[in-house]
Design a protein around this motif. Structure first.
Motif, mmCIF file in Angstrom:
data_model
loop_
_atom_site.group_PDB
_atom_site.id
_atom_site.type_symbol
_atom_site.label_atom_id
_atom_site.label_comp_id
_atom_site.label_asym_id
_atom_site.label_seq_id
_atom_site.Cartn_x
_atom_site.Cartn_y
_atom_site.Cartn_z
ATOM 1 N N GLY A 72 52.419 55.976 32.479
ATOM 2 C CA GLY A 72 51.238 55.747 33.318
ATOM 3 C C GLY A 72 50.926 56.963 34.179
ATOM 4 N N VAL A 76 47.505 59.454 33.660
ATOM 5 C CA VAL A 76 46.535 59.656 34.744
ATOM 6 C C VAL A 76 46.448 61.132 35.115
ATOM 7 N N THR A 138 50.605 55.056 37.760
ATOM 8 C CA THR A 138 49.199 55.432 37.927
ATOM 9 C C THR A 138 48.950 55.944 39.341
#
Length: 160
Positions: A72, A76, A138
């Motif tokens: 994640g 990002v 994220t």
């Protein structure tokens, strides 16, 4: 890009292990929960295996998923760096048990999604481990992109 990726993954590792060992959740692995029920599932083993093919699960708590956190965060960081999610590339697995060594990826978010659920399908994480891990990753990826590798002297171009 390489420095951003390295910093993001380093911070994702810190966030994942902080959540595991400094957080309020001390969760067992699915294999422990399933075997504790007894009955016909008492000898169930996860699909993950070591290089010799012996069923294997990590020896530390499940929450959160480190793989979901790392993928994640990386996805990002790459989305922010390139300014888009769509990117086609071939990824290679080093897992000796994989059925498909090379995979065509169509986006950075595809990597994050597959990383999020890969350990769940293997039986070493619960769904919430995966979802929470990706959310933490994220957040780490966004934070590192916004705050790291910024100019330190006036007159230098600002990253867009």
């Amino acid at each position: 890009m390489f420095a951003l990726s390295a910093l993001t993954l380093a911070d994702a590792g810190i966030a994942a292990w902080d959540s595991k060992f400094d957080g309020p959740i001390n969760e067992w692995r699915p294999v422990s929960a399933i075997q504790a029920l007894g009955g016909e599932n008492a000898n169930w083993q996860p699909l993950s295996a070591d290089r010799a093919g012996t069923p294997w699960t990590p020896c530390f708590i499940a929450w959160t998923s480190g793989h979901a956190n790392f993928t994640g965060a990386w996805a990002v960081a790459m989305q922010n760096f390139f300014g888009r999610d769509e990117a086609s590339f071939t990824a290679q697995s080093e897992d000796p048990h994989t059925l498909k060594r090379f995979r065509r990826m169509n986006s950075f978010s595809q990597v994050a999604e597959e990383g999020e659920f890969s350990r769940m399908w293997l039986g070493v994480h619960f769904r919430w481990d995966a979802e929470d891990g990706r959310e933490i990753g994220t957040n780490v990826g966004d934070y590192v992109f916004a705050n790291a590798l910024q100019p330190t002297r006036s007159g230098r171009p600002h990253q867009q």
